[in-house]
Motif scaffolding. Structure first.
Motif, mmCIF file in Angstrom:
data_model
loop_
_atom_site.group_PDB
_atom_site.id
_atom_site.type_symbol
_atom_site.label_atom_id
_atom_site.label_comp_id
_atom_site.label_asym_id
_atom_site.label_seq_id
_atom_site.Cartn_x
_atom_site.Cartn_y
_atom_site.Cartn_z
ATOM 1 N N HIS A 51 0.875 -1.166 0.000
ATOM 2 C CA HIS A 51 0.000 0.000 0.000
ATOM 3 C C HIS A 51 0.915 1.219 0.000
ATOM 4 O O HIS A 51 1.696 1.404 0.916
ATOM 5 C CB HIS A 51 -0.900 -0.015 1.238
ATOM 6 C CG HIS A 51 -1.951 1.025 1.207
ATOM 7 N ND1 HIS A 51 -2.184 1.884 2.245
ATOM 8 C CD2 HIS A 51 -2.825 1.358 0.233
ATOM 9 C CE1 HIS A 51 -3.181 2.693 1.920
ATOM 10 N NE2 HIS A 51 -3.577 2.396 0.701
ATOM 11 N N ASP A 55 -4.547 5.551 4.000
ATOM 12 C CA ASP A 55 -5.966 5.778 3.748
ATOM 13 C C ASP A 55 -6.546 6.530 4.935
ATOM 14 O O ASP A 55 -6.471 6.046 6.072
ATOM 15 C CB ASP A 55 -6.710 4.447 3.576
ATOM 16 C CG ASP A 55 -6.375 3.776 2.255
ATOM 17 O OD1 ASP A 55 -5.795 4.445 1.386
ATOM 18 O OD2 ASP A 55 -6.704 2.584 2.103
ATOM 19 N N HIS A 156 -13.089 7.061 0.988
ATOM 20 C CA HIS A 156 -11.919 7.403 1.801
ATOM 21 C C HIS A 156 -10.966 8.233 0.951
ATOM 22 O O HIS A 156 -11.148 8.350 -0.258
ATOM 23 C CB HIS A 156 -11.209 6.140 2.315
ATOM 24 C CG HIS A 156 -10.427 5.379 1.290
ATOM 25 N ND1 HIS A 156 -11.017 4.543 0.367
ATOM 26 C CD2 HIS A 156 -9.097 5.329 1.026
ATOM 27 C CE1 HIS A 156 -10.083 3.994 -0.397
ATOM 28 N NE2 HIS A 156 -8.907 4.454 -0.035
ATOM 29 N N HIS A 158 -7.213 8.215 -0.282
ATOM 30 C CA HIS A 158 -5.905 7.562 -0.367
ATOM 31 C C HIS A 158 -4.897 8.679 -0.605
ATOM 32 O O HIS A 158 -4.946 9.366 -1.620
ATOM 33 C CB HIS A 158 -5.886 6.540 -1.507
ATOM 34 C CG HIS A 158 -4.525 5.981 -1.771
ATOM 35 N ND1 HIS A 158 -4.078 4.812 -1.210
ATOM 36 C CD2 HIS A 158 -3.510 6.443 -2.524
ATOM 37 C CE1 HIS A 158 -2.841 4.584 -1.614
ATOM 38 N NE2 HIS A 158 -2.466 5.560 -2.410
HETATM 39 ZN ZN LIG Z 1 -5.221 3.440 -0.219
#
Ligand SMILES: [Zn+2]
Length: 566
Positions: A51, A55, A156, A158
Motif C-alpha cells: 500500500h 488511507d 476514503h 488515499h
Molecule cells: Zn489506499
C-alpha cells in the motif's frame, strides 16, 4: 549549451541539498478538514503491491474538501476507471509530491480545465501533466473533493507522498504527516521454513508457533522452538516469518508491520523498514511476504530474509545472512518490531536443534528438474512460446511444461512473476485474428482475459503469474442496459444518466457518448460496471442519446434513444 547544462546540474544539487535540509521538519497543512484517522497505513501488504500511501477515513461520506498540504502547483491529473480513479498530484518546492486519490471531482476551476481538455480531445480517460505556472496552489488551498472513484471500496482519501524526482513512494507518517501512535506492534505468529543457500524453500512446508506475551516482552510456549529433524529435509538453514499488526492513531486503526529486526546471538542478520518503495519494484512484495499464504489464506507473513535478487529499498541489511544450524544447537533469537513512531516490541526465544545434522544436500532443486530464478528461459512448440527472463521467478519452479497446439501450461496461477515474462500464441485458424485474445485458465474454470497484442501475425501477452494459457475468440459486443432509468422511459428527471455495462469474455476498451451529436464526458465506474454522464445545466429538453461501447476485440454495442430531460 554545455554551460547551461552544468549550471542546471549545480543548481539542481544546491536545490536538492537545500530541500533535504527543509524536509527534516515540514509542518504540513492537513489534507482533510476533519481529524485524521487511518483505515490503512503505508506498506500494508496487498496482493502484488505494498500500500503506497495512507488511507484516511472520510466519515463514510464522499465530497469532503481536500486541501493541498503545502504550497506548490498541480503537476498531474489522472482519470481511470480502476486504480486511483480521479487523482490529483501537487508538486511542492521541498521536492515532495502529494497525491490525493479516489476523488469524486476536482475544485471548480481545475475541473473546468480537465473538462475542456476531455471535450477537445474526446477522451474520457486522461493523464494530464502541467507546467509549474499553469495551476499554482497555496498551502491549504481547496483542490478536490474526496470520493470513492477507481479501485476504492468505500469512501476514503488515499493519500501519498512521493519523492518528486524519483517518484518513489514515501511513508507519510515518517515524512511529515503527524498521527498519534503510542502502541507498539503486536506479533501474533511465527513461522519456520527450511531454506537452501539461496534462500529458496527446501520444501513447501512451514511450522507455525503462536506468540505469547510474558511481562513486557513476547515469546513462544516454553520459550523455545524445537526444530524436528525431518523438517530440515537435508538443509541446515532456516527462515523465520512473522505475522502481526500495529494499532495507529487515537482510534487504534489496525495497520501492518513496519520495521522488523532479527538478531541472532547478538548479530543483526536482518533488518527491514517499509519507509520508501519504488513503483517499479512494487511487485517484489510477492517475494517479501509469503505470497502463497496471502493468496490462499489472506495471511500477511513478513519473511525475515533478504534474498540476493530482491532490490526492494525496504531491506536495510545485507542479503542472505541466514540462520545456520550446526547440530546440537540452541541459538538465542531476538526479534524487534518497531512502528513509525519507534514504539517497539521484543520477541525472544531459543531455536533448538537437538540432533546431529545428516548429510547436507547442497543442490536441493537441481537445474535439470527446476527452472531457476537466475536464468532466462524460452520454450516453444506448435508456434506457441513462453519467455521468462532472469528474475521473472522468485522461487525455483518445477520444469513441468506442456505446450500443445491449444495451450501453454507451466506451474500454477498462484505462482507470481516479477517482470519480463510473456506468452506468444498462434491464432486459431479460420478466425479473424482481431477477434482473438489470450486468457489465463484458472484452477476452477475461471478465465482471465489478458491484455493481448497482435505482433507479426501472433497473439502476445505479458503475464504476471504462471498457469495455463489459451486462446479465445470474442464476437459478442458488450451488453449495455439502462441503470438509473428503465428502457421504456421517455422522460428523465435526474441529474445524471447511467448505464450498466459489461463484457462476457474480454473487457470494455472504449466508451463514447454523443448528446445531440456532440461528444460528452462519461465516467466509467468499473467496479460497479457503470457508465455515468452528469447533466450540464444546458442539457434539457428532448435529447438524442447515442452511446458506443467497444470491447477489447473491437465488438461494438450501440445504444440510441430520444429522451426528454427535465
Ligand atoms: Zn489506499
Amino acid at each position: 549549451m554545455q554551460n547551461k547544462q552544468l549550471f542546471t546540474v549545480i543548481f539542481g544539487l544546491l536545490l536538492s541539498h537545500f530541500f533535504k535540509a527543509q524536509v527534516t521538519a515540514p509542518s504540513y497543512h492537513s489534507p482533510l478538514g476533519i481529524p485524521l484517522k487511518l483505515s490503512a497505513s503505508f506498506g500494508d501488504l496487498r496482493p502484488n503491491h505494498f500500500h503506497m500511501g495512507v488511507d484516511f477515513r472520510t466519515e463514510g461520506k464522499v465530497g469532503l474538501s481536500l486541501y493541498s498540504i503545502e504550497a506548490g502547483y498541480v503537476a498531474r491529473i489522472k482519470i481511470t476507471p480502476l486504480g486511483y480513479g480521479r487523482v490529483i498530484y501537487v508538486n511542492h518546492p521541498n521536492g515532495v509530491t502529494s497525491v490525493y486519490a479516489h476523488c469524486t471531482k476536482f475544485e471548480k476551476s481545475i475541473q473546468a480545465i480537465v473538462k475542456l481538455y476531455q471535450e477537445k480531445n474526446q477522451l474520457n480517460e486522461i493523464d494530464l501533466v502541467f507546467e509549474p505556472q499553469q495551476i499554482p496552489v497555496t498551502k491549504g488551498q481547496l483542490i478536490a473533493y474526496s470520493g470513492n472513484s477507481g479501485n476504492s471500496f468505500g469512501p476514503h482519501l488515499h493519500f501519498e507522498l512521493r519523492d518528486t524526482k524519483t517518484e518513489n513512494a514515501l511513508h507519510p507518517l515518517v515524512h511529515g504527516i503527524n498521527i498519534i501512535d503510542q502502541q507498539a506492534p503486536v506479533p501474533s505468529k511465527l513461522y519456520i521454513y527450511a531454506i537452501d543457500q539461496n534462500g529458496y524453500y527446501i520444501n513447501d512446508k512451514k511450522i507455525a508457533f503462536p506468540v505469547i506475551k510474558k511481562g513486557t516482552e513476547y515469546t513462544v510456549a516454553t520459550n523455545k522452538i524445537i526444530i524436528p529433524p525431518a523438517f530440515m529435509d537435508g538443509t541446515n538453514k532456516l527462515l523465520i516469518g512473522i505475522e502481526g499488526s500495529d494499532k495507529i492513531g487515537a482510534d487504534l486503526s489496525t495497520c501492518g508491520l513496519f520495521e522488523n529486526l532479527l538478531i541472532v546471538a547478538n548479530d543483526t542478520v536482518f533488518h527491514s523498514r517499509i519507509d520508501t518503495v519504488s513503483f517499479s519494484h512494487d511487485r517484489l512484495i510477492n517475494d517479501y511476504c509469503d505470497y502463497h499464504e496471502y493468496k490462499t489464506n489472506n495471511k500477511k507473513i513478513h519473511k525475515l530474509i533478504h534474498k540476493t535478487h530482491n532490490h526492494l529499498d525496504v531491506y536495510k541489511s545485507d542479503p542472505l545472512k541466514i540462520i545456520n544450524l550446526k547440530g546440537h544447537d540452541s541459538i538465542p533469537i531476538n526479534i524487534q518490531l518497531l512502528d513509525a513512531k519507534k514504539n517497539r516490541s521484543t520477541i525472544k526465544f531459543d531455536l533448538v536443534y537437538r540432533y546431529t545434522l545428516g548429510k547436507i544436500v547442497v543442490d536441493s532443486k537441481p537445474s535439470g528438474l527446476y527452472l531457476s530464478p537466475d536464468s532466462s528461459y524460452y520454450f516453444e512448440d506448435f508456434g506457441n512460446s513462453i519467455t521468462l527472463n532472469a528474475l521473472s521467478l522468485f522461487e525455483p519452479v518445477k520444469k513441468d511444461i506442456i505446450i500443445t497446439k491449444d495451450k501453454i501450461q507451466l506451474g500454477k496461477a498462484s505462482t507470481p512473476i516479477f517482470e519480463g515474462a510473456k506468452v506468444t500464441m498462434t491464432p486459431i485458424e479460420n478466425t479473424p485474428i482481431t477477434k482473438q485474445y489470450i486468457y489465463l485458465a484458472g484452477d476452477k474454470d475461471q478465465k482471465e482475459a489478458l491484455k493481448t497484442q497482435l505482433i507479426n501475425g501472433k497473439l502476445e501477452a505479458s503475464i504476471s503469474s504462471l498457469g495455463t494459457f489459451k486462446v479465445g475468440s470474442d464476437f459478442t459486443p458488450p451488453s449495455v442496459s439502462p441503470s438509473n432509468f428503465v428502457a421504456g422511459d421517455t422522460s428523465l428527471k435526474k441529474n445524471s444518466i447511467e448505464w450498466k455495462v459489461s463484457d462476457a469474455k474480454t473487457n470494455i476498451s472504449s466508451y463514447n457518448l454523443f448528446i445531440n451529436g456532440k461528444w460528452k464526458v462519461l465516467e466509467y465506474d468499473k467496479k460497479n460496471k457503470l457508465l455515468i454522464h452528469v447533466f450540464e445545466p444546458s442539457e434539457k429538453g428532448l435529447i438524442n442519446f447515442k452511446l458506443q461501447v467497444k470491447d477489447a476485440c473491437g465488438n461494438e454495442a450501440l445504444w440510441t434513444k430520444k429522451i426528454r430531460v427535465n
